[in-house]
Design an enzyme around this catalytic site. Structure first.
Site, PDB file in Angstrom:
ATOM      1  N   LYS A 101      -1.644  -9.152   0.708  1.00 25.26           N
ATOM      2  CA  LYS A 101      -3.902  -8.601   0.611  1.00 25.26           C
ATOM      3  C   LYS A 101      -4.495  -9.699  -0.443  1.00 25.26           C
ATOM      4  CE  LYS A 101      -4.133  -4.425   0.283  1.00 25.26           C
ATOM      5  NZ  LYS A 101      -4.678  -2.550   0.402  1.00 25.26           N
ATOM      6  N   GLU A 107     -13.504   5.634   6.076  1.00 24.74           N
ATOM      7  CA  GLU A 107     -12.030   5.732   6.358  1.00 24.74           C
ATOM      8  C   GLU A 107     -11.735   7.180   6.526  1.00 24.74           C
ATOM      9  OE1 GLU A 107     -11.003   1.496   7.750  1.00 24.74           O
ATOM     10  OE2 GLU A 107     -10.633   1.382   5.809  1.00 24.74           O
ATOM     11  N   ASP A 110      -6.110   1.737  -3.547  1.00 25.29           N
ATOM     12  CA  ASP A 110      -7.507   2.060  -2.986  1.00 25.29           C
ATOM     13  C   ASP A 110      -7.620   3.071  -1.839  1.00 25.29           C
ATOM     14  OD1 ASP A 110      -6.013   1.783  -0.500  1.00 25.29           O
ATOM     15  OD2 ASP A 110      -6.184  -0.359  -0.345  1.00 25.29           O
ATOM     16  N   ARG A 111      -6.668   4.129  -1.909  1.00 24.04           N
ATOM     17  CA  ARG A 111      -7.606   5.225  -1.237  1.00 24.04           C
ATOM     18  C   ARG A 111      -7.378   7.132  -1.864  1.00 24.04           C
ATOM     19  NH1 ARG A 111      -4.159   6.492   3.658  1.00 24.04           N
ATOM     20  NH2 ARG A 111      -2.591   5.434   2.421  1.00 24.04           N
ATOM     21  N   ASP A 147      -0.774   1.664  -3.828  1.00 26.90           N
ATOM     22  CA  ASP A 147      -1.723   1.003  -4.573  1.00 26.90           C
ATOM     23  C   ASP A 147      -3.210   1.095  -5.273  1.00 26.90           C
ATOM     24  OD1 ASP A 147      -2.490   0.380  -1.953  1.00 26.90           O
ATOM     25  OD2 ASP A 147      -3.180  -1.510  -2.044  1.00 26.90           O
ATOM     26  N   SER A 198      -8.161   7.521   6.706  1.00 24.45           N
ATOM     27  CA  SER A 198      -7.569   7.087   6.283  1.00 24.45           C
ATOM     28  C   SER A 198      -7.440   7.291   5.187  1.00 24.45           C
ATOM     29  CB  SER A 198      -6.600   5.807   6.708  1.00 24.45           C
ATOM     30  OG  SER A 198      -8.075   4.994   5.951  1.00 24.45           O
ATOM     31  N   SER A 248       1.167  -1.449   0.060  1.00 26.62           N
ATOM     32  CA  SER A 248      -0.094  -0.077   0.219  1.00 26.62           C
ATOM     33  C   SER A 248       0.313   1.460   0.119  1.00 26.62           C
ATOM     34  CB  SER A 248      -0.949  -0.158   1.500  1.00 26.62           C
ATOM     35  OG  SER A 248      -1.486   1.061   1.685  1.00 26.62           O
ATOM     36  N   HIS A 249       0.683   2.576   0.712  1.00 28.81           N
ATOM     37  CA  HIS A 249       1.319   3.343   0.806  1.00 28.81           C
ATOM     38  C   HIS A 249       2.973   3.532   1.888  1.00 28.81           C
ATOM     39  CE1 HIS A 249      -1.024   2.260   4.880  1.00 28.81           C
ATOM     40  NE2 HIS A 249       0.111   3.666   5.462  1.00 28.81           N
TER      41      HIS A 249
END
Length: 466
Positions: free
Chosen positions: A117, A328, A249-250, A247, A330, A107-108
């Site tokens: 994942k 969220e 997703d945010r 990745d 985040s 991810s980050h």
């Protein structure tokens, strides 16, 4: 790699995924046995195929290869979709009619990190399931089979899927946007999604995929990682900017005045068009979200549902309670119509729809938010995992004796009055707790901070919000 049993470093088996420093916490041998353990886990669920992708980190391609090599020895076939965003892997499980999915990503996190994942077609794989993978590997009781690796190119179909959420026409406003993909995998497709489909003057930052993240970490929840985007928006007089995590997703937003939005503020905006079309629906948010969001959900005709943070916990809750939108702090945004997945590009389309087809701007909506006084999240290290759970419970028990309203979904969110609150909760990934507070006045915030400091002191922790 012919050992019959294998032990993973316990610290990589986290609550929502498997993650650590490549070459230190785990290596290619671990990836092979993770494939064997996950394949066995899937075979126990009568599943026989797994979509496998990777992000753009330097170690991801070799980890993917070793994972798939282990997976197929259990009789579970691997469908290799190459380098993709995590949300693309989630969607590909449905698109390719796979039984499960896995993506190599951290991810980050900085470039030296990596991980795994996972999900089945029905549910995310998390919590006890992840611990079970470790137990399977230690037992050596692996399923045995002879499956194959096949390849699938989902790029163009995924782009079409993302664009199916875009609802603009000749009457829509033209928006000028800066997109900062931070050298993450979103950069691989961002221009193909945007340039021919969204009118306007656009600028792209760091779209070259580079798993070393040489310019800044791809984390839209951190203000310091948004400074290049902020500069580009202000200097170019763009309408707003969007940043993406490693990745995909945010996502984060910056308006034309340089204001950086928190994840709960993004949800506060995106839930408005949703509730206009779906009055009375539930909106899912996490326990550290602002009280402003809670009040706004009710104001716009929705039902607020508070929950514990974490993408797996959110997806499970949305499915369980048939919730169709969530977010969220985040900066994950979830849509039920997208199989409850957190996809930054789907959320991008939703925000563009809202702003292009109405009179509102990000800054005009922001200026309707009541002013609040909020601390940053404070991390408090604990000696072990037992204490990180015990301390919030002890604090909650004491506050109950004082007659306070307390929400204990995850830790303890303690209300001083109707709008002012403080939170203490345990970390899902390390021996630590996090704390924060919010109030409608500076005086109220000082009261919250004082109470929280006093309660933590009774548990043996000295903290400061300075």
């Amino acid at each position: 790699m012919d050992s019959k049993t294998h032990k993973f470093t316990p610290s990589i088996l986290k609550a929502y995924d498997i993650r650590g420093v490549f070459g230190k916490d785990f290596n290619n041998v671990d990836a092979f046995f993770m494939g064997k353990a996950y394949g066995t886990f899937l075979r126990n669920l009568n599943k026989k195929s797994c979509v496998v992708g990777r992000d753009g980190r330097v170690s991801s391609e070799e980890l993917q290869k070793h994972f798939m090599d282990g997976l197929i020895t259990t009789g579970v076939s691997a469908i290799d979709i190459g380098m993709v965003m995590s949300p693309c892997m989630y969607w590909s499980v449905w698109h390719l009619n796979g039984d499960a999915g896995m993506i190599i990503t951290a991810s980050h996190n900085p470039g030296e990190y990596n991980g795994f994942k996972m999900l089945t077609k029905e549910n995310p794989v998390w919590g006890d399931d992840i611990q079970q993978l470790g137990k399977i590997a230690e037992s050596g009781n692996f399923a045995i089979g002879n499956a194959k690796i096949t390849k699938a190119n989902v790029r163009e179909d995924y782009i079409k899927y993302v664009l199916s959420f875009l609802k603009i026409n000749s009457k829509s406003k033209t928006l000028n946007i800066v997109f900062d993909t931070g050298n993450g995998v979103v950069g691989d497709i961002i221009k193909d999604v945007i340039i021919k489909n969204i009118p306007g003057t656009h600028k792209f930052l760091y779209e070259e995929v580079d798993g070393r993240f040489p310019n800044h970490l791809a984390d839209p929840s951190l203000e310091k990682e948004m400074q290049d985007l902020k500069k580009a928006v202000l200097e170019g007089k763009f309408d707003f900017g969007i940043s993406y995590d490693g990745d995909g997703d945010r996502l984060g937003f910056i308006d034309k005045e340089g204001y950086i939005y928190f994840g709960d503020e993004i949800l506060d905006i995106l839930m408005r068009p949703f509730l206009k079309q779906n009055p009375g629906e539930k909106v899912l948010f996490e326990i550290s979200s602002s009280q402003v969001l809670v009040d706004d959900i009710e104001k716009f005709g929705g039902v607020p549902v508070m929950w514990k943070p974490g993408h797996s916990a959110f997806k499970s809750k949305m499915k369980e309670d048939n919730i169709k939108i969530g977010g969220e702090t985040s900066c994950h945004i979830y849509y039920g119509e997208n199989h409850n997945f957190d996809d930054s590009l789907v959320a991008t389309m939703k925000m563009i729809n809202f702003l292009a087809n109405g009179s509102d701007t990000l800054e005009s909506i922001r200026k309707t938010f009541p002013k609040t006084y909020l601390t940053k999240k404070i991390k408090i290290k604990t000696p072990d995992d037992v204490i990180k759970y015990k301390a919030p419970d002890n604090i909650a028990d004491r506050m109950k004796l004082k007659g306070r309203k307390i929400i204990q979904i995850d830790g303890a969110r303690v209300y001083v009055n109707k709008s002012d609150w403080w939170l203490i909760r345990s970390s899902n990934t390390e021996p630590a707790m996090t704390a924060r507070a919010e109030a409608m006045t500076q005086e109220g915030l000082e009261i919250c901070k004082k109470e929280l400091i006093e309660q933590l002191k009774l548990e043996g922790f000295d903290i400061s919000f300075e």
